[in-house]
Design a protein around this motif. Structure first.
Motif, PDB file in Angstrom:
ATOM      1  N   VAL A 176       0.840  -1.208   0.000  1.00 34.58           N
ATOM      2  CA  VAL A 176       0.000   0.000   0.000  1.00 34.58           C
ATOM      3  C   VAL A 176       0.874   1.257   0.000  1.00 34.58           C
ATOM      4  O   VAL A 176       0.608   2.222  -0.721  1.00 34.58           O
ATOM      5  CB  VAL A 176      -0.943  -0.012   1.221  1.00 34.58           C
ATOM      6  N   VAL A 177       1.932   1.233   0.800  1.00 37.84           N
ATOM      7  CA  VAL A 177       2.828   2.393   0.886  1.00 37.84           C
ATOM      8  C   VAL A 177       3.603   2.588  -0.409  1.00 37.84           C
ATOM      9  O   VAL A 177       3.718   3.718  -0.921  1.00 37.84           O
ATOM     10  CB  VAL A 177       3.794   2.228   2.080  1.00 37.84           C
ATOM     11  N   ASP A 178       4.141   1.511  -0.960  1.00 39.39           N
ATOM     12  CA  ASP A 178       4.987   1.618  -2.150  1.00 39.39           C
ATOM     13  C   ASP A 178       4.192   1.967  -3.406  1.00 39.39           C
ATOM     14  O   ASP A 178       4.634   2.782  -4.231  1.00 39.39           O
ATOM     15  CB  ASP A 178       5.751   0.314  -2.383  1.00 39.39           C
ATOM     16  N   GLU A 179       3.017   1.364  -3.563  1.00 35.68           N
ATOM     17  CA  GLU A 179       2.271   1.514  -4.806  1.00 35.68           C
ATOM     18  C   GLU A 179       1.105   2.495  -4.701  1.00 35.68           C
ATOM     19  O   GLU A 179       0.433   2.766  -5.693  1.00 35.68           O
ATOM     20  CB  GLU A 179       1.747   0.147  -5.262  1.00 35.68           C
ATOM     21  N   ARG A 180       0.847   3.022  -3.487  1.00 37.09           N
ATOM     22  CA  ARG A 180      -0.271   3.945  -3.265  1.00 37.09           C
ATOM     23  C   ARG A 180      -1.583   3.334  -3.739  1.00 37.09           C
ATOM     24  O   ARG A 180      -2.368   3.975  -4.434  1.00 37.09           O
ATOM     25  CB  ARG A 180      -0.025   5.277  -3.975  1.00 37.09           C
ATOM     26  N   VAL A 181      -1.830   2.083  -3.386  1.00 36.51           N
ATOM     27  CA  VAL A 181      -3.057   1.405  -3.784  1.00 36.51           C
ATOM     28  C   VAL A 181      -3.855   1.049  -2.546  1.00 36.51           C
ATOM     29  O   VAL A 181      -3.296   0.846  -1.453  1.00 36.51           O
ATOM     30  CB  VAL A 181      -2.785   0.126  -4.603  1.00 36.51           C
ATOM     31  N   ALA A 182      -5.193   0.985  -2.706  1.00 33.81           N
ATOM     32  CA  ALA A 182      -6.070   0.480  -1.653  1.00 33.81           C
ATOM     33  C   ALA A 182      -6.267  -1.011  -1.880  1.00 33.81           C
ATOM     34  O   ALA A 182      -6.557  -1.446  -2.993  1.00 33.81           O
ATOM     35  CB  ALA A 182      -7.409   1.208  -1.697  1.00 33.81           C
TER      36      ALA A 182
END
Length: 577
Positions: free
Chosen positions: A246-252
Motif C-alpha cells: 500500500v505504501v509503495d504503490e499507493r493502492v487500496a
C-alpha cells in the motif's frame, strides 16, 4: 506532601529503578531531552507529561503512538493520579507513589502488603511477516487523489438492490458526518479516535488502526487503535507485506484468507491469526503519503467487499487532506517563528544602537569636560550617560523576560484578588500621577487556573500604558471584572487620547512603541505572552481622541486542559532569541 516517585516494573530490566519527581512539569519519552528518558521501543519520543497542579498531580498523553493508560484505561484528557496508580506507557508499566524506595521496599516485603492495583495490559501494533496461513489480494485500487465512488446500482440489466441502496445511503451520510468529525475534533488524537468510531459504525470491522509516517525516519507509527470488543487485547499484528505494498504503490487493498494465490509465496503471507478479511488504504493527499488506514475482521459472513473498500478509501482521502492541511499550518507557523526571531533581533539591534549612540555622545562630552577639569559640565553631562545605562539595563531585563522558555506554573486562584493586589501596587508606585483609578469587580466570580504573577505584570503594563496616554493630564482609568459566558473577563479602560487605526494593528508586535524614546516596545508583547501562557486571550479596542480598552478573557479549567493536550513540549510556540 512529600516528593512522589515513579517506579518502573521490575521486568523492564532498567538500570534506574526509581525516578524522583522533584520538579514540574515532567516529560517522559524516548528523546534524551525528556526529564525521564526511556529507551524503549514502545515509547514515543515525547510520550506523556506529569504535572503538579496545586496539591494534585496530573497525567497527560502527548499524542503518543501506543498510548498512555491509567490503571488500564486509555488517557485521552488530563487525569489526576494518586498513590499506587499504575501508569502504562506503550507496553511498559510504572507505579506512582509518595513512598520512598526504602518505605516501598518495606511495604512490598510485608506479609500484609496489599495486592497490586489491577489493570489491563494495553495493545500495541507491529508489522509482522510470515504465517502458515496466507491471504490473497482480491482487489487493489490505485489512489489518485479521489476515492472510488460508492456503488448504488445492482448488476447491469437488473433492478437496484434495495438493501444495497440503503447501505450506500447510510455510508454517504457517514461521509457527510466525517466532515464534521474532522472539523470539530480538538486534537489530532481525538480526530483519529472519532474517525475509527465512524468506520466501525459503517463497516463490520473487528480491529482497526491508523498509522502515520514519522517525519524523522519515514517509519510507520500507530496513532490510534480500536477493537470492536473492548477489554484485554493481545498486541495487534498486521501484515508487513500488505502495508508495504500500500505504501509503495499507493493502492487500496482488499484481501481474504486463501492458500490458492500464487502471487505470494509462503514468505510473503499477508495476515496472521484467524483473520478472514482485511482492507488497507493509503492516506494520500495529492501526491503526498501521510500514512495508512487498516481494518480487518474474523467473521466469514462479514468479509469485506468492493463497496467497503470504496467507502474506506473515501474516509482515508478526507483524513489525508486534513492531515496535510495541518502539516502546512505547522510549516507556516514555523516560518512565522523564524520571521519573528529575525524581527526580534533587528529590533533589539536598533534599540541597542540608539542607546549606545546616546551614551557615546554623553561620554564624549564628559571627556571634553574632564580635559577642561570643569566639574559643572561633568555634572550636567553625567545624567545623559546614566540615562543610557538605565535604558540598556531595562531593555536587557525585558528581553530576558520576553524570551523566557519555561511555561508558568498555573494555580487555582481568584482573579479579583490579583486585581486588588495590582491596584494597591499601582497606587504605591504611581502615587504622583493625576489619573483617577476606578475599580469595579463582579461578585462571585469562579476561580481560574492562572499565573498570578504573570497576570499582575500584564495588568501593570496596561495600567502604565493608560497613564502614559494622558501625557500628564487628568483622566480616568477603570479596571473591571465580569463573567461572560464561561470566561472571566478583565478590562482596563481609559478615556485618554486613544490609538490610531494604523498603530492599533501593530501594538502587540515586539519593539513597536508609541512612546518614542520612553519605551522599549516590549511591554505589550510581554503582556500578550503572559496572558496566552495561562490559556487566555487579550484584545484591544480604541478610538482616537476617545480612549482605549484592553480586554483579557480567561477560559475555564476544562478548556485550558484541552488546549494543553494539543501539542507536545517540543513544539512549544515560543520565539527564542
Amino acid at each position: 506532601m512529600t516528593t512522589p516517585y515513579f517506579y518502573p516494573a521490575a521486568e523492564l530490566g532498567m538500570t534506574q529503578s526509581v525516578f524522583e519527581l522533584r520538579t514540574s512539569p515532567i516529560t517522559i519519552g524516548r528523546h534524551p531531552s525528556n526529564f525521564i528518558p526511556l529507551l524503549l521501543d514502545s515509547i514515543s519520543r515525547f510520550h506523556a507529561r506529569l504535572e503538579k497542579r496545586g496539591t494534585a498531580w496530573l497525567l497527560t498523553d502527548l499524542q503518543s503512538s501506543n498510548g498512555t493508560f491509567l490503571n488500564g484505561e486509555r488517557v485521552t484528557s488530563p487525569r489526576t493520579i494518586v498513590e499506587g496508580d499504575v501508569i502504562t506507557l506503550g507496553r511498559s508499566d510504572f507505579t506512582f507513589s509518595f513512598l520512598t524506595p526504602v518505605e516501598r521496599r518495606a511495604l512490598l516485603d510485608s506479609p500484609h502488603a496489599a495486592p497490586p492495583r489491577p489493570h489491563q495490559h494495553t495493545s500495541s501494533v507491529s508489522l509482522v511477516g510470515d504465517d502458515e496461513q496466507a491471504a490473497a489480494v482480491i482487489l487493489s485500487t490505485r489512489i489518485q487523489g479521489e476515492a472510488t465512488p460508492i456503488s448504488m446500482r445492482g448488476p447491469e440489466g437488473q433492478a437496484p438492490d434495495l438493501d444495497a441502496l440503503q447501505q450506500a445511503n447510510e455510508r454517504l451520510l457517514a461521509l457527510y458526518r466525517l466532515t464534521e468529525v474532522i472539523r470539530d475534533a480538538p486534537t489530532v488524537e481525538t480526530m483519529f479516535q472519532d474517525v475509527l468510531d465512524l468506520v466501525f459504525e459503517s463497516l463490520p470491522a473487528d480491529r482497526g488502526v491508523i498509522l502515520t509516517l514519522d517525519n524523522m525516519d519515514d517509519s510507520l507509527q500507530a496513532r490510534q487503535v480500536k477493537f470492536r470488543n473492548p477489554g484485554k487485547q493481545p498486541d495487534m499484528g498486521i501484515s508487513r507485506t500488505i502495508v508495504q505494498r500500500v505504501v509503495d504503490e499507493r493502492v487500496a487493498i482488499l484481501s481474504r484468507n486463501t492458500r490458492m494465490d500464487s502471487r505470494f509465496n509462503s514468505s510473503e503471507s499477508l495476515m496472521i491469526s484467524d483473520i478472514r478479511s482485511a482492507m488497507c488504504v493509503p492516506l494520500v493527499s495529492k501526491v503526498r503519503l501521510m500514512g495508512v488506514l487498516f481494518v480487518d475482521t474474523r467473521e466469514v459472513e462479514h468479509a469485506f467487499n468492493e463497496d467497503d473498500l470504496a467507502f474506506l478509501s473515501s474516509v482515508g482521502n478526507d483524513l489525508a487532506v486534513t492531515l496535510e492541511m495541518q502539516m502546512l499550518q505547522q510549516a507556516n507557523l514555523h516560518r512565522e517563528r523564524l520571521a519573528g526571531i529575525g524581527q526580534t533581533i533587528a529590533g533589539m539591534a536598533h534599540n541597542i544602537k540608539n542607546i549606545l549612540q546616546l551614551a557615546k555622545g554623553g561620554i564624549e562630552l564628559m571627556d571634553i569636560a574632564l580635559t577642561r577639569k570643569n566639574l559643572d559640565e561633568i555634572e550636567s553631562y553625567w545624567p545623559v550617560v546614566r540615562r543610557g545605562i538605565d535604558r540598556m539595563q531595562a531593555l536587557t531585563q525585558e528581553m530576558l523576560a520576553y524570551s523566557r522558555q519555561t511555561l508558568p506554573k498555573l494555580v487555582e486562584a481568584a482573579v479579583n484578588d490579583v486585581v486588588r493586589d495590582t491596584v494597591a501596587l499601582f497606587h504605591a508606585e504611581d502615587s504622583e500621577n493625576e489619573v483617577k483609578l476606578n475599580v469595579e469587580l463582579a461578585n462571585d466570580l469562579p476561580t481560574r487556573y492562572i499565573d498570578p504573577d504573570g497576570l499582575q505584570k500584564a495588568l501593570l503594563n496596561m495600567l502604565s500604558n493608560s497613564v502614559d496616554a494622558f501625557d500628564g493630564r487628568e483622566g480616568n482609568i477603570t479596571i473591571s471584572t465580569s463573567l461572560e459566558g464561561h470566561n472571566v473577563a478583565v478590562r482596563v479602560k481609559d478615556d485618554g487620547k486613544g490609538i490610531s487605526r494604523q498603530k492599533l494593528a501593530k501594538i502587540f508586535q515586539p519593539f513597536f512603541t508609541t512612546k518614542g524614546s520612553r519605551g522599549t516596545g516590549l511591554g505589550l508583547s510581554m503582556t500578550r505572552r503572559y496572558i496566552e501562557d495561562m490559556g487566555g486571550s487579550i484584545s484591544v479596542d480604541s478610538t482616537e481622541g476617545e480612549g482605549t480598552t484592553f480586554t483579557i478573557q480567561l477560559a475555564p479549567p476544562s478548556v485550558l486542559l484541552q488546549r494543553e493536550t494539543e501539542s507536545p513540549p517540543a513544539d512549544d510556540p515560543r520565539t527564542s532569541v
